[in-house]
Every structure is written in C-alpha cells, then in structure tokens.
Write an enzyme that holds these catalytic residues in place. Structure first.
Site, PDB file in Angstrom:
ATOM      1  N   ASP A 191       1.114   2.069   7.407  1.00 25.30           N
ATOM      2  CA  ASP A 191       2.512   1.759   7.720  1.00 25.30           C
ATOM      3  C   ASP A 191       3.274   3.064   7.488  1.00 25.30           C
ATOM      4  OD1 ASP A 191       5.189   1.102   7.543  1.00 25.30           O
ATOM      5  OD2 ASP A 191       4.872  -0.741   6.394  1.00 25.30           O
ATOM      6  N   ARG A 221      -7.321   3.287   6.211  1.00 23.58           N
ATOM      7  CA  ARG A 221      -7.761   2.628   7.448  1.00 23.58           C
ATOM      8  C   ARG A 221      -6.572   2.188   8.286  1.00 23.58           C
ATOM      9  NH1 ARG A 221      -6.535  -2.655   7.053  1.00 23.58           N
ATOM     10  NH2 ARG A 221      -6.138  -3.378   4.944  1.00 23.58           N
ATOM     11  N   SER A 222      -5.443   1.928   7.601  1.00 27.02           N
ATOM     12  CA  SER A 222      -4.277   1.338   8.236  1.00 27.02           C
ATOM     13  C   SER A 222      -3.032   1.896   7.539  1.00 27.02           C
ATOM     14  CB  SER A 222      -4.369  -0.188   8.069  1.00 27.02           C
ATOM     15  OG  SER A 222      -3.203  -0.833   8.504  1.00 27.02           O
ATOM     16  N   ARG A 279     -20.546  17.751  -4.464  1.00 22.09           N
ATOM     17  CA  ARG A 279     -19.918  17.235  -3.241  1.00 22.09           C
ATOM     18  C   ARG A 279     -19.905  15.714  -3.250  1.00 22.09           C
ATOM     19  NH1 ARG A 279     -23.459  21.787  -0.233  1.00 22.09           N
ATOM     20  NH2 ARG A 279     -25.040  20.579  -1.316  1.00 22.09           N
ATOM     21  N   ILE A 301       3.774   2.575  13.497  1.00 29.68           N
ATOM     22  CA  ILE A 301       5.181   2.322  13.146  1.00 29.68           C
ATOM     23  C   ILE A 301       5.479   0.907  13.634  1.00 29.68           C
ATOM     24  CG2 ILE A 301       7.578   2.933  13.683  1.00 29.68           C
ATOM     25  CD1 ILE A 301       6.633   5.860  13.940  1.00 29.68           C
ATOM     26  N   TYR A 302       5.934   0.054  12.723  1.00 34.19           N
ATOM     27  CA  TYR A 302       6.283  -1.303  13.135  1.00 34.19           C
ATOM     28  C   TYR A 302       7.495  -1.263  14.063  1.00 34.19           C
ATOM     29  CZ  TYR A 302       2.954  -3.435   9.920  1.00 34.19           C
ATOM     30  OH  TYR A 302       1.794  -3.830   9.302  1.00 34.19           O
ATOM     31  N   TYR A 325      -7.792  -2.907  -5.838  1.00 36.36           N
ATOM     32  CA  TYR A 325      -8.070  -1.533  -6.294  1.00 36.36           C
ATOM     33  C   TYR A 325      -8.552  -1.373  -7.737  1.00 36.36           C
ATOM     34  CZ  TYR A 325      -5.481  -0.322  -2.049  1.00 36.36           C
ATOM     35  OH  TYR A 325      -5.057  -0.227  -0.758  1.00 36.36           O
ATOM     36  N   GLU A 362       2.575   1.680 -10.372  1.00 34.75           N
ATOM     37  CA  GLU A 362       1.441   1.149  -9.603  1.00 34.75           C
ATOM     38  C   GLU A 362       0.176   1.965  -9.879  1.00 34.75           C
ATOM     39  OE1 GLU A 362       0.820   1.913  -5.471  1.00 34.75           O
ATOM     40  OE2 GLU A 362       0.408  -0.185  -5.030  1.00 34.75           O
ATOM     41  N   TRP A 386       3.821  -5.759  -5.168  1.00 41.97           N
ATOM     42  CA  TRP A 386       2.613  -6.566  -4.946  1.00 41.97           C
ATOM     43  C   TRP A 386       2.886  -8.069  -4.991  1.00 41.97           C
ATOM     44  CZ3 TRP A 386      -2.307  -5.510  -3.414  1.00 41.97           C
ATOM     45  CH2 TRP A 386      -2.660  -4.165  -3.329  1.00 41.97           C
ATOM     46  N   HIS A 411      11.510   5.043  -4.411  1.00 42.93           N
ATOM     47  CA  HIS A 411      11.559   4.393  -5.723  1.00 42.93           C
ATOM     48  C   HIS A 411      10.388   4.910  -6.560  1.00 42.93           C
ATOM     49  CE1 HIS A 411      11.668   0.563  -8.288  1.00 42.93           C
ATOM     50  NE2 HIS A 411      12.834   1.146  -8.435  1.00 42.93           N
ATOM     51  N   ARG A 457      -1.879  -8.099  12.815  1.00 40.96           N
ATOM     52  CA  ARG A 457      -2.074  -9.291  12.003  1.00 40.96           C
ATOM     53  C   ARG A 457      -0.770  -9.981  11.617  1.00 40.96           C
ATOM     54  NH1 ARG A 457      -1.463  -9.725   6.832  1.00 40.96           N
ATOM     55  NH2 ARG A 457      -1.213  -7.475   6.684  1.00 40.96           N
ATOM     56  N   CYS A 484      -6.037  -0.498   1.791  1.00 35.93           N
ATOM     57  CA  CYS A 484      -5.559   0.338   2.902  1.00 35.93           C
ATOM     58  C   CYS A 484      -6.036   1.765   2.657  1.00 35.93           C
ATOM     59  CB  CYS A 484      -4.048   0.305   2.971  1.00 35.93           C
ATOM     60  SG  CYS A 484      -3.458  -1.224   3.672  1.00 35.93           S
TER      61      CYS A 484
HETATM   62  N1  U5P Z   1      -0.109  -0.585   3.875  1.00 36.31           N
HETATM   63  C1  U5P Z   1       0.103   0.783   3.728  1.00 36.31           C
HETATM   64  N2  U5P Z   1      -0.180   1.333   2.517  1.00 36.31           N
HETATM   65  C2  U5P Z   1      -0.650   0.615   1.458  1.00 36.31           C
HETATM   66  C3  U5P Z   1      -0.835  -0.771   1.629  1.00 36.31           C
HETATM   67  C4  U5P Z   1      -0.555  -1.328   2.840  1.00 36.31           C
HETATM   68  O1  U5P Z   1       0.540   1.469   4.640  1.00 36.31           O
HETATM   69  O2  U5P Z   1      -0.899   1.186   0.395  1.00 36.31           O
HETATM   70  C5  U5P Z   1       0.188  -1.269   5.166  1.00 36.31           C
HETATM   71  C6  U5P Z   1      -0.830  -1.078   6.262  1.00 36.31           C
HETATM   72  O3  U5P Z   1      -0.671   0.082   6.984  1.00 36.31           O
HETATM   73  C7  U5P Z   1      -0.562  -2.285   7.142  1.00 36.31           C
HETATM   74  C8  U5P Z   1      -0.352  -3.376   6.109  1.00 36.31           C
HETATM   75  O4  U5P Z   1       0.628  -2.091   7.896  1.00 36.31           O
HETATM   76  O5  U5P Z   1       0.179  -2.686   4.963  1.00 36.31           O
HETATM   77  C9  U5P Z   1      -1.648  -4.072   5.767  1.00 36.31           C
HETATM   78  O6  U5P Z   1      -2.078  -4.867   6.828  1.00 36.31           O
HETATM   79  P1  U5P Z   1      -3.572  -4.875   7.408  1.00 36.31           P
HETATM   80  O7  U5P Z   1      -3.870  -3.453   7.872  1.00 36.31           O
HETATM   81  O8  U5P Z   1      -4.490  -5.271   6.282  1.00 36.31           O
HETATM   82  O9  U5P Z   1      -3.529  -5.854   8.529  1.00 36.31           O
END
Ligand code: U5P
Length: 264
Positions: free
Chosen positions: A169, A166-167, A126, A208-209, A94, A58, A80, A51, A21, A146
């Site tokens: 970084d 789900r995603s 559970r 990994i970007y 959240y 947060e 944020w 940090h 994205r 995320c």
């Molecule tokens: N992201 C995290 N952790 C967080 C919030 C965001 O790793 O708590 C990263 C996601 O992995 C992704 C980006 O790289 O921020 C959000 O983009 P998207 O997955 O919504 O496109």
C-alpha cells in the site's frame, strides 16, 4: 525521500487498474526496488507527517515476539486493531515467526537471536536472513505477512538491510515499513558495533488504492524537507532490551499529515 515520491509517480503513470481483496480497487505495478543510504539521514517521510509512535511500538512488539494487540493498545497504537479477534489475538503473525518459528521436530527457532549472533560472529555470511512467510502457518494468521523476509549484509564496517514486500500500500503502508526497517537496521548495527549502510526495499504488487489518488496527487506537489536523524540514547544489553524512550528523532519537521481511508 525523493525516491518515494518518484515511486508514487511511477505507479500512477505505469500502473494498471486492478481489483483487490478489499474491493477498493487499485492502480498497480509489479516489481520495483528503492535504495536509501541510511547514513544520509533517517528515512521518515517529510512530505507528510508520520505517527512515529506507532512505528517504534510496533517494531518493539514484533521483536518481543508478541502476537496480541494488548501491548499496542496500552501504548495508544491502533494499527492492528481491525485484524485482532475479541481477545486481541492475531494468530501466528510476525512476532511468532521472528521469535518462535516451530520446526517439524519440535524445535523452536528464534530467528532474531540467531541473526544477531551470526552477524557478530560471521559477518561475511550470505545467510543473514529472516523469513516471516511460513507456508505451514500462513492460514493461521489474521493477515499474511506483507513484508515477508529480510536480509542483512556487512561490508566496510557497514550494515545494510534488504527487505521484501509481496504487497505494498504505497501511500499508507510503505512509509511506515521503510521507517520500521530503517529503525531495525540502526538497532542491529548498534548491537553489532557497525555503522548503517543502505536500506533496500523490494516490492511485488506495488499499488495505490483508488481512494488514495487525490491524496497522492496532493503529496506530489510537496517539496521534501531535510531528513531527521535518529539518536539512540543508550546501548541496551541486547536487541530484546530496547525501550520506546531510547529513541529520539532529531530535526523532524514534516509537512502536515494527509488523511486517507485504510483498506481492510
Ligand atoms: N500493507 C502494507 N504494509 C504492511 C501491511 C499491509 O502495505 O505492513 C497493505 C498491503 O499492501 C495491502 C494490504 O494493501 O495491506 C494487505 O492486503 P493483502 O495484500 O493481504 O490482500
């Protein structure tokens, strides 16, 4: 935190090049798990300085139910800011889902309060589950969650936590997310008179970007140091009464930070 370094290596070795994205480009794998024994130390990365202030503020901000960045700004936390509108609002992110999930019948559900009550009164359940992924409101969030759900588990007097992302970084985001859920587990364990157990992380699109690869390789040359320990100075009356100064991270001696651009 050897497991974290192994994950970085795994993504570099097994990952495929994938667009995303933000237009940055990633190296990505799908579906990974990591298990960390919280009784062996607090999982703050030691191969680069984190940090801590941002992580603690947060989490307190999520728990407070707030979805406006003002509290974070007042405390020098900028993570944020990129997503906030001109009034500092982020929509139904959240804090809103955790504390004020809106049911179709008009009921307002406080998932955190319910969770603690359940763990205290029916530890074997559970259903110790909190969801931030609300399909009805996901389009009203500055950033869809995320880390979208987490579950607790009680056995042998220990509280374990499994959280879903789900995603991921992996270089910039994940170290924060691990520390945040570790801290949440310690707080809830304290409130429920339990010891801490395992922290389990599940990742979906683990990436990994492209513009973090150099930094990742640098980090992979570093030796993990001894983990710090968390000391909570008092037992607040409820999960909603913790303050920043209640937490002390002892013996945190990380290697220097590594700068990397964040993908927005
Ligand atoms: N992201 C995290 N952790 C967080 C919030 C965001 O790793 O708590 C990263 C996601 O992995 C992704 C980006 O790289 O921020 C959000 O983009 P998207 O997955 O919504 O496109």
């Amino acid at each position: 935190m050897k497991a974290y370094l192994e994950l970085l290596k795994d993504v570099l070795d097994q990952g495929v090049e994938k667009g995303d994205r933000t237009g940055t480009g990633t190296i990505s794998v799908f579906g990974r798990q990591m298990r960390i024994n919280l009784s062996e130390g607090f999982p703050l990365l030691t191969t680069k300085k984190l940090h801590i202030k941002s992580i603690v503020h947060e989490l307190l901000w999520f728990i407070s139910g707030s979805t406006n960045v003002q509290y974070l700004r007042d405390n020098g936390v900028t993570i944020w800011d990129e997503w906030a509108d001109e009034d500092g609002n982020l929509g139904r992110v959240y804090g809103a889902q955790w504390r004020t999930w809106l049911a179709p019948n008009g009921q307002v559900i406080d998932q955190i309060e319910k969770l603690i009550h359940q763990i205290k009164t029916n530890p074997d359940s559970r259903r110790h589950l909190v969801s931030a992924w609300n399909p009805a409101e996901v389009d009203h969030m500055a950033l869809p969650p995320c880390h979208y759900a987490f579950q607790f588990y009680v056995a042998n007097g220990r509280l374990s936590c499994m959280f879903q992302m789900r995603s991921v970084d992996t270089f910039l985001g994940l170290p924060f997310n691990l520390a945040s859920y570790a801290l949440l587990t310690h707080m809830i364990a304290q409130q429920c008179d339990l010891e801490v157990g395992d922290l389990i992380w599940n990742g979906g699109d683990v990436h990994i970007y492209q513009n973090h690869v150099e930094q990742v390789n640098k980090q992979l040359t570093r030796e993990p140091q001894e983990l710090p320990t968390l000391h909570i100075k008092r037992k607040p009356a409820s999960i909603f009464d913790y303050q920043f100064d209640d937490f002390e991270f002892l013996n945190y001696t990380p290697l220097p930070g590594i700068k990397a651009p964040i993908a927005i």
